[in-house]
Write an enzyme that holds these catalytic residues in place. Structure first.
Site: not given
Ligand code: IMP
Ligand code: MG
Length: 180
Positions: A104, A108, A112
């Protein structure tokens, strides 16, 4: 290196992790994986779009027998009541009883990642390892183990080296952080 300021769409960013630092760290991760997964014949699964640069650089330093493939999460509009469900598409390989390494760009909240792991688990792999270039511990809501990460970063928006802002800036070789 002197901080560079860039503008992407309506926001300003400054250099945060240089390409050189990224490559050094990515190489370290590869060395660790070479040690840990020797003889496991793992399959790396890069999650598109964000992971393409990371996967490419990491893979150049992975020297054990292995495979790589790329998956994408597609939102599907359906009648689901659980909100924004995303379906993993592009898996053509049989991963049953295989050691899988998810690649990945960033973890964050971990939502995902959880989606991905749930769907991959259905194929009964031997084990699933998680390898992410960037990790935001303050935003992380899950307890899935992050086996390998490049950099822990604060809960601020970053881009470059595959990561985008509204589709832009994936092509920058350094990583930039939003200016407050
Ligand atoms: P999660 O599901 O919140 O962990 O987010 C994951 C997805 O959000 C990543 O695969 C990125 O596509 C996007 N994302 C999260 N934080 C950032 C950031 O700071 N910059 C760009 N994309 C981000
Ligand atoms: Mg991504």
């Amino acid at each position: 290196m002197k901080d560079k300021e860039i503008q992407v769409l309506d926001k300003k960013f400054r250099t945060y992790i240089t390409h050189q630092k990224i490559l050094l760290r990515v190489n370290e991760i590869a060395m660790q994986i070479n040690k840990d997964l020797k003889g496991e014949d793992p399959i790396f699964l890069g999650i598109l779009n964000g992971s393409f640069m990371f996967a490419s650089d990491l893979f150049k330093s992975v020297s054990i027998d292995c495979n790589i493939s790329f998956l994408k999460l597609a939102s599907y509009s359906g009648t689901s009541t659980t909100g924004n469900i995303k379906r993993l598409i592009g898996l053509n390989e049989d991963i049953k009883n295989k050691t899988v390494v998810i690649l990945e760009d960033i973890v964050d909240t971990g939502i995902t990642l959880e989606h991905i792991i749930k769907q991959l688990s259905g194929y009964e792999p031997k084990t699933i390892k998680v390898c992410t270039l960037l990790f935001k511990p303050a935003a992380y809501q899950k307890d899935i183990k992050i086996d390998y990460y490049g950099f822990k970063i604060p809960n601020d928006f970053i881009l470059g080296y595959g990561l985008d802002y509204d589709g832009y800036a994936r092509n920058y070789k350094d990583i930039y952080i939003i200016k407050s």
